[in-house]
Scaffold this motif. Structure first.
Motif, PDB file in Angstrom:
ATOM      1  N   LYS A  10       6.566  -1.349  12.483  1.00 31.50           N
ATOM      2  CA  LYS A  10       5.511  -1.618  13.460  1.00 31.50           C
ATOM      3  C   LYS A  10       4.886  -0.334  13.995  1.00 31.50           C
ATOM      4  CE  LYS A  10       4.640  -4.164  17.761  1.00 31.50           C
ATOM      5  NZ  LYS A  10       3.291  -3.779  17.729  1.00 31.50           N
ATOM      6  N   ARG A  11       5.698   0.699  14.214  1.00 31.10           N
ATOM      7  CA  ARG A  11       5.153   1.966  14.719  1.00 31.10           C
ATOM      8  C   ARG A  11       4.204   2.608  13.713  1.00 31.10           C
ATOM      9  NH1 ARG A  11      10.386   5.082  15.740  1.00 31.10           N
ATOM     10  NH2 ARG A  11      10.878   3.812  13.975  1.00 31.10           N
ATOM     11  N   VAL A  12       4.552   2.553  12.443  1.00 32.65           N
ATOM     12  CA  VAL A  12       3.705   3.129  11.400  1.00 32.65           C
ATOM     13  C   VAL A  12       2.406   2.331  11.298  1.00 32.65           C
ATOM     14  CG1 VAL A  12       3.525   3.608   8.930  1.00 32.65           C
ATOM     15  CG2 VAL A  12       5.667   4.037  10.121  1.00 32.65           C
ATOM     16  N   CYS A  37       1.100   6.012   2.693  1.00 34.06           N
ATOM     17  CA  CYS A  37       0.665   6.104   4.095  1.00 34.06           C
ATOM     18  C   CYS A  37       1.564   5.296   5.031  1.00 34.06           C
ATOM     19  CB  CYS A  37      -0.779   5.626   4.236  1.00 34.06           C
ATOM     20  SG  CYS A  37      -1.969   6.786   3.558  1.00 34.06           S
ATOM     21  N   PHE A  38       2.083   4.187   4.539  1.00 35.93           N
ATOM     22  CA  PHE A  38       2.943   3.338   5.367  1.00 35.93           C
ATOM     23  C   PHE A  38       4.426   3.702   5.235  1.00 35.93           C
ATOM     24  CE2 PHE A  38      -0.648   0.191   4.945  1.00 35.93           C
ATOM     25  CZ  PHE A  38      -1.037   0.284   6.267  1.00 35.93           C
ATOM     26  N   ASN A  39       4.727   4.849   4.631  1.00 31.24           N
ATOM     27  CA  ASN A  39       6.093   5.355   4.474  1.00 31.24           C
ATOM     28  C   ASN A  39       7.002   4.377   3.738  1.00 31.24           C
ATOM     29  OD1 ASN A  39       5.411   7.715   5.803  1.00 31.24           O
ATOM     30  ND2 ASN A  39       6.045   6.932   7.803  1.00 31.24           N
ATOM     31  N   ILE A  40       6.464   3.675   2.768  1.00 31.03           N
ATOM     32  CA  ILE A  40       7.275   2.764   1.959  1.00 31.03           C
ATOM     33  C   ILE A  40       7.774   3.496   0.721  1.00 31.03           C
ATOM     34  CG2 ILE A  40       7.223   0.646   0.574  1.00 31.03           C
ATOM     35  CD1 ILE A  40       5.094  -0.403   2.508  1.00 31.03           C
ATOM     36  N   GLU A  41       6.886   4.240   0.093  1.00 31.21           N
ATOM     37  CA  GLU A  41       7.199   4.921  -1.155  1.00 31.21           C
ATOM     38  C   GLU A  41       6.420   6.220  -1.213  1.00 31.21           C
ATOM     39  OE1 GLU A  41       5.914   3.817  -5.589  1.00 31.21           O
ATOM     40  OE2 GLU A  41       7.119   2.273  -4.612  1.00 31.21           O
TER      41      GLU A  41
END
Length: 186
Positions: A70-72, A144-148
């Motif tokens: 949620k923060r990202v 960008c969403f720090n997933i990969e």
């Protein structure tokens, strides 16, 4: 190819919505004929800068596969809201293969300006249908969403391709004169 024109969080813009519906079909046909690629289903949404940020972020989270912190997500939405004040439109690929075209009504005061923005964003919609573009965008959004993570080489390639796509979209804005005569002169 299906075209849908709606509004989001706008009140008192019935005439603008009517104009958008009148200009959307000829714009899609014109861009489809003159730009390489195939036109996907298009959902055109008229909104304000805050609505653009909200809808674009939701679409990008879904495109990235969900599961975003949620923060990202909130950080990306705030950044999109800052950029959205100065942006006339934005095209976002959707997870189902269609494209969401967001139009900022605050930046498009006349039918000519609207036609130019619409043609520009529809060129981006055509670009999303080209080979490898959608996958590159998904990879960038996941980064960008720090997933990969993506490598520096992939980030540079994405930036270079993005710049080329913007140049192509700007070079096709002359087509707006065929929808609204004198659009670029105003």
């Amino acid at each position: 190819m299906k075209i849908e024109v709606t509004s989001h969080k706008l009140f008192g813009y019935r005439a603008t919505l009517r104009t958008a519906k009148q200009l959307a079909t000829p714009a899609v046909k014109l861009v489809n004929r003159s730009v390489p690629g195939s036109m996907p289903d298009v959902q055109i949404t008229l909104t304000n800068p805050r609505g653009m940020a909200e809808l674009a972020t939701l679409a990008e989270v879904e495109l990235a596969g969900g599961g975003v912190d949620k923060r990202v997500k909130d950080r990306e939405e705030r950044q999109a809201a800052r950029e959205g004040r100065d942006v006339a439109g934005r095209a976002v690929p959707l997870a189902d293969g269609s494209v969401l075209v967001l139009i900022n009504v605050d930046q498009n005061q006349s039918p000519g300006e609207f036609a130019i923005t619409l043609v520009h964003e529809l060129v981006h919609a055509m670009q999303f249908s080209r080979k490898g573009v959608r996958e590159r965008i998904i990879r960038d959004r996941r980064h960008c969403f720090n997933i990969e993570r993506q490598s520096r080489r992939q980030a540079r390639e994405n930036e270079r391709c993005h710049d080329e796509e913007e140049r192509e979209a700007y070079s096709r804005e002359y087509l707006a004169d065929q929808i609204v005569p004198g659009a670029r002169a105003a």
